[in-house]
Enzyme design. Structure first.
Site, PDB file in Angstrom:
ATOM      1  N   ASP A 153       1.143  -1.291   0.255  1.00  0.00           N
ATOM      2  CA  ASP A 153       0.108   0.279  -0.217  1.00  0.00           C
ATOM      3  C   ASP A 153       0.790   1.366   0.205  1.00  0.00           C
ATOM      4  O   ASP A 153       2.011   1.677   0.734  1.00  0.00           O
ATOM      5  CB  ASP A 153      -0.424   0.108   1.083  1.00  0.00           C
ATOM      6  CG  ASP A 153      -1.786  -0.703   1.295  1.00  0.00           C
ATOM      7  OD1 ASP A 153      -1.427  -2.138   1.087  1.00  0.00           O
ATOM      8  OD2 ASP A 153      -2.825  -0.889   1.682  1.00  0.00           O
ATOM      9  N   LYS A 216      -7.000   3.571  -3.229  1.00  0.00           N
ATOM     10  CA  LYS A 216      -7.062   3.606  -2.347  1.00  0.00           C
ATOM     11  C   LYS A 216      -7.743   4.763  -2.030  1.00  0.00           C
ATOM     12  O   LYS A 216      -6.849   5.734  -1.575  1.00  0.00           O
ATOM     13  CB  LYS A 216      -6.196   2.740  -1.188  1.00  0.00           C
ATOM     14  CG  LYS A 216      -6.408   2.842   0.564  1.00  0.00           C
ATOM     15  CD  LYS A 216      -4.686   2.039   0.761  1.00  0.00           C
ATOM     16  CE  LYS A 216      -5.173   2.180   2.461  1.00  0.00           C
ATOM     17  NZ  LYS A 216      -3.805   0.860   3.136  1.00  0.00           N
ATOM     18  N   LYS A 252     -10.188   0.749  -2.452  1.00  0.00           N
ATOM     19  CA  LYS A 252     -10.332   0.220  -0.735  1.00  0.00           C
ATOM     20  C   LYS A 252     -10.087   1.460  -0.649  1.00  0.00           C
ATOM     21  O   LYS A 252      -9.451   2.190  -0.248  1.00  0.00           O
ATOM     22  CB  LYS A 252      -9.005  -0.928  -1.352  1.00  0.00           C
ATOM     23  CG  LYS A 252      -8.491  -0.942   0.637  1.00  0.00           C
ATOM     24  CD  LYS A 252      -6.936  -1.472   1.169  1.00  0.00           C
ATOM     25  CE  LYS A 252      -7.301  -1.227   2.073  1.00  0.00           C
ATOM     26  NZ  LYS A 252      -6.109  -1.648   2.811  1.00  0.00           N
TER      27      LYS A 252
END
Length: 316
Positions: A153, A216, A252
């Protein structure tokens, strides 16, 4: 490795000027319309027969997360145990999608999730600020992957993005993607700092053009974190990107999603905006630390007609 783009989109990333023209040529977001649409979908009721499925799906898409300076190997071991068996008294409860930790704790998570399909995700690239040299970010990524991370991430440099240095951000994402090797890359936009829905759409497309496997919303360290309208804009972006390129990218939302009711609202949003193809842990995740307990409580209420006591489930 990054995937080749169709020729027209590849040309759009050929220079800073071309990339700026493309990103600023995307259709503008109707703020009122996006917020109204998200609010309308949030009122959808889920019947009992579908609620069981929704609760289990919400558990299956969780990236169970601990990203605190006080994290210890013991805390990560406990989190992994919960990821593997969320409710020790009920083996029918599904496992979560992943456990997300800092890079130095990846080996601990990897050891305690061995033999399961649960992924180990790790934040990298100077999380949460994103303010470091490219060399440092690449080294951070390679270290996490070498330690066993299945997913990275990364957080974009919002300062560079907001200053209009789009090619710099694009090239940085691409370099990190290459450093990931076989690991999947989730690109954190930190939407709470992007100011407008138009910027969220541009950042989404920029990340996908650069090779992101997921986009995300947030680090969870900035207010506001995930919101339904922001996630709606991102879901529209992945839907349109697949139509343009044939490549599917995941979404996400992370930060501030704490209740089963919230999680189900996001699942409805996914289904109604991007479609059923995204209702799978391969394409949709929820980053959360405290959500799982409420899902377990709601699941038990559905099965038994009563809530468990407050000390029934472990605290995260």
């Amino acid at each position: 490795m990054t995937t080749a783009l169709p020729s027209d989109l590849a040309q759009a990333t050929g220079s800073d000027a071309a990339l700026r023209r493309f990103l600023h040529g995307l259709p503008g977001v109707d703020q009122v319309g996006a917020e109204a649409r998200a609010a309308q979908l949030a009122t959808r009721s889920i019947k009992t027969s579908a609620k069981q499925y929704a609760l289990d799906l919400a558990i299956r898409v969780i990236d169970l997360t601990t990203l605190e300076g006080q994290d210890t190997p013991g805390k990560v071991r406990a989190l992994c145990a919960k990821a593997r068996r969320p409710d020790p008294s009920d083996p029918s409860v599904p496992q979560v999608a992943a456990v997300c930790v800092y890079p130095d704790l990846v080996p601990v998570a990897k050891q305690h999730l061995a033999g399961t399909p649960i992924k180990v995700a790790s934040v990298a690239t100077a999380f949460p600020s994103g303010r470091a040299s490219r060399q440092v970010k690449i080294a951070d990524t390679r270290d996490a992957v070498a330690a066993g991370a299945d997913e990275i991430d990364m957080v974009i440099d919002r300062g560079a993005f907001l200053a209009g240095r789009y090619l710099q951000v694009f090239e940085e994402i691409r370099a990190v993607k290459d450093a990931c090797g076989d690991a999947h890359l989730k690109v954190i936009l930190e939407t709470g700092e992007l100011a407008t829905y138009d910027n969220v759409r541009r950042a989404s497309w920029l990340a996908m053009l650069a090779g992101a496997d997921f986009i995300k919303t947030s680090t969870g360290k900035v207010q506001s974190a995930a919101t339904l309208p922001v996630t709606l804009v991102m879901l529209e972006a992945v839907r349109d990107f697949r139509a343009a390129t044939g490549r599917q990218v995941g979404v996400k939302p992370a930060g501030g999603i704490r209740t089963a009711k919230d999680a189900i609202r996001y699942l409805v949003l996914v289904n109604e905006t991007a479609g059923e193809d995204w209702l799978d842990p391969a394409w949709f995740r929820i980053g959360a630390s405290s959500l799982l307990n409420d899902l377990l409580m709601q699941r038990q209420k559905l099965a038994t007609g009563r809530y468990a006591g407050p000390d029934y489930f472990t605290l995260d």
